[in-house]
Scaffold this motif. Sequence first.
Motif, PDB file in Angstrom:
ATOM      1  N   VAL A  22       0.792  -1.167   0.011  1.00 46.98           N
ATOM      2  CA  VAL A  22       0.073  -0.003  -0.021  1.00 46.98           C
ATOM      3  C   VAL A  22       0.742   1.241   0.026  1.00 46.98           C
ATOM      4  N   MET A  23       1.966   1.398   0.659  1.00 44.51           N
ATOM      5  CA  MET A  23       2.977   2.365   1.013  1.00 44.51           C
ATOM      6  C   MET A  23       3.628   2.469  -0.451  1.00 44.51           C
ATOM      7  N   ILE A  24       4.022   1.531  -1.249  1.00 44.51           N
ATOM      8  CA  ILE A  24       4.653   1.323  -2.512  1.00 44.51           C
ATOM      9  C   ILE A  24       3.649   2.403  -3.492  1.00 44.51           C
ATOM     10  N   ILE A  25       2.344   1.854  -3.395  1.00 43.22           N
ATOM     11  CA  ILE A  25       1.335   2.557  -4.383  1.00 43.22           C
ATOM     12  C   ILE A  25       1.386   3.977  -4.166  1.00 43.22           C
ATOM     13  N   ASN A  26       1.386   4.202  -2.767  1.00 46.81           N
ATOM     14  CA  ASN A  26       1.018   5.705  -2.288  1.00 46.81           C
ATOM     15  C   ASN A  26       2.418   6.561  -2.988  1.00 46.81           C
ATOM     16  N   TYR A  27       3.701   5.965  -2.748  1.00 53.35           N
ATOM     17  CA  TYR A  27       4.875   6.448  -3.374  1.00 53.35           C
ATOM     18  C   TYR A  27       4.934   6.599  -4.787  1.00 53.35           C
ATOM     19  N   LEU A  28       4.468   5.621  -5.611  1.00 54.84           N
ATOM     20  CA  LEU A  28       4.190   5.678  -7.089  1.00 54.84           C
ATOM     21  C   LEU A  28       3.113   6.730  -7.522  1.00 54.84           C
ATOM     22  N   SER A  29       2.398   7.171  -6.533  1.00 52.03           N
ATOM     23  CA  SER A  29       1.135   8.171  -7.061  1.00 52.03           C
ATOM     24  C   SER A  29       1.806   9.385  -7.275  1.00 52.03           C
ATOM     25  N   ARG A  65       9.285  -1.014 -16.426  1.00 50.04           N
ATOM     26  CA  ARG A  65      10.162  -0.807 -17.789  1.00 50.04           C
ATOM     27  C   ARG A  65      11.747  -0.928 -17.312  1.00 50.04           C
ATOM     28  N   LYS A  66      12.515  -1.521 -18.004  1.00 51.92           N
ATOM     29  CA  LYS A  66      14.041  -1.838 -17.776  1.00 51.92           C
ATOM     30  C   LYS A  66      14.474  -0.607 -18.579  1.00 51.92           C
ATOM     31  N   GLU A  67      15.342   0.056 -17.859  1.00 52.67           N
ATOM     32  CA  GLU A  67      16.591   0.906 -18.403  1.00 52.67           C
ATOM     33  C   GLU A  67      17.980   0.635 -17.845  1.00 52.67           C
ATOM     34  N   GLY A  68      18.791  -0.218 -18.926  1.00 51.99           N
ATOM     35  CA  GLY A  68      19.960  -0.828 -18.252  1.00 51.99           C
ATOM     36  C   GLY A  68      19.838  -1.649 -17.226  1.00 51.99           C
ATOM     37  N   LYS A  69      20.604  -1.549 -16.041  1.00 48.91           N
ATOM     38  CA  LYS A  69      20.198  -2.532 -15.052  1.00 48.91           C
ATOM     39  C   LYS A  69      19.020  -2.066 -14.145  1.00 48.91           C
ATOM     40  N   TRP A  70      18.543  -1.015 -14.331  1.00 53.99           N
ATOM     41  CA  TRP A  70      17.801  -0.355 -13.316  1.00 53.99           C
ATOM     42  C   TRP A  70      16.128  -0.701 -13.797  1.00 53.99           C
ATOM     43  N   THR A  71      15.258  -0.730 -12.891  1.00 51.82           N
ATOM     44  CA  THR A  71      14.017  -1.096 -13.320  1.00 51.82           C
ATOM     45  C   THR A  71      13.216  -0.178 -12.596  1.00 51.82           C
ATOM     46  N   HIS A  72      12.272   0.408 -13.556  1.00 53.42           N
ATOM     47  CA  HIS A  72      11.484   1.670 -13.160  1.00 53.42           C
ATOM     48  C   HIS A  72       9.910   1.299 -13.055  1.00 53.42           C
ATOM     49  N   TYR A  73       9.260   1.626 -11.967  1.00 56.04           N
ATOM     50  CA  TYR A  73       7.991   1.533 -11.955  1.00 56.04           C
ATOM     51  C   TYR A  73       7.137   2.519 -11.874  1.00 56.04           C
ATOM     52  N   SER A  74       5.862   2.283 -12.359  1.00 51.42           N
ATOM     53  CA  SER A  74       4.876   3.228 -12.263  1.00 51.42           C
ATOM     54  C   SER A  74       3.540   2.666 -12.114  1.00 51.42           C
ATOM     55  N   LEU A  75       2.268   3.522 -11.833  1.00 54.11           N
ATOM     56  CA  LEU A  75       1.139   2.981 -11.536  1.00 54.11           C
ATOM     57  C   LEU A  75       0.366   2.672 -12.649  1.00 54.11           C
ATOM     58  N   ASN A  76      -0.330   1.611 -13.052  1.00 51.49           N
ATOM     59  CA  ASN A  76      -1.262   1.412 -14.130  1.00 51.49           C
ATOM     60  C   ASN A  76      -2.650   2.055 -13.732  1.00 51.49           C
ATOM     61  N   MET A  77      -2.608   3.457 -14.357  1.00 47.42           N
ATOM     62  CA  MET A  77      -3.855   4.397 -14.000  1.00 47.42           C
ATOM     63  C   MET A  77      -4.983   3.559 -14.410  1.00 47.42           C
ATOM     64  N   GLU A  78      -5.040   2.891 -15.540  1.00 45.89           N
ATOM     65  CA  GLU A  78      -6.270   2.224 -16.076  1.00 45.89           C
ATOM     66  C   GLU A  78      -6.739   1.321 -15.155  1.00 45.89           C
TER      67      GLU A  78
END
Length: 93
Positions: A22-29, A65-78
């Motif tokens: 839940v906190m991760i979702i909050n941060y990704l908002s 999404r992957k960018e090099g060795k990093w993984t970037h996360y975002s909310l799926n707003m749909e």
Amino acid sequence: MDNKDFEDNYKVIKALSDINRVMIINYLSDGEMCACKILERFNITQPTLSHHMKILFKCGLVNYRKEGKWTHYSLNMEKIKQFQNFIFNLTNK
């Protein structure tokens, strides 16, 4: 609503049954975030974060999404809007 609606949204409810998720979702908002930035906010290991992110991804709440060795996360707003509608329809007849 049909059984598939209940099954799909049960997965979301189950994913949100953990306070860290839940906190991760909050941060990704606030917007897309690298896994390393999410880790900075928690007292958990990288494998534990990966476990939480896998659950959030599998239920559809989070994209990555992957960018090099990093993984970037975002909310799926749909999916978020779909879940909000499910809860609204569940409680308003």
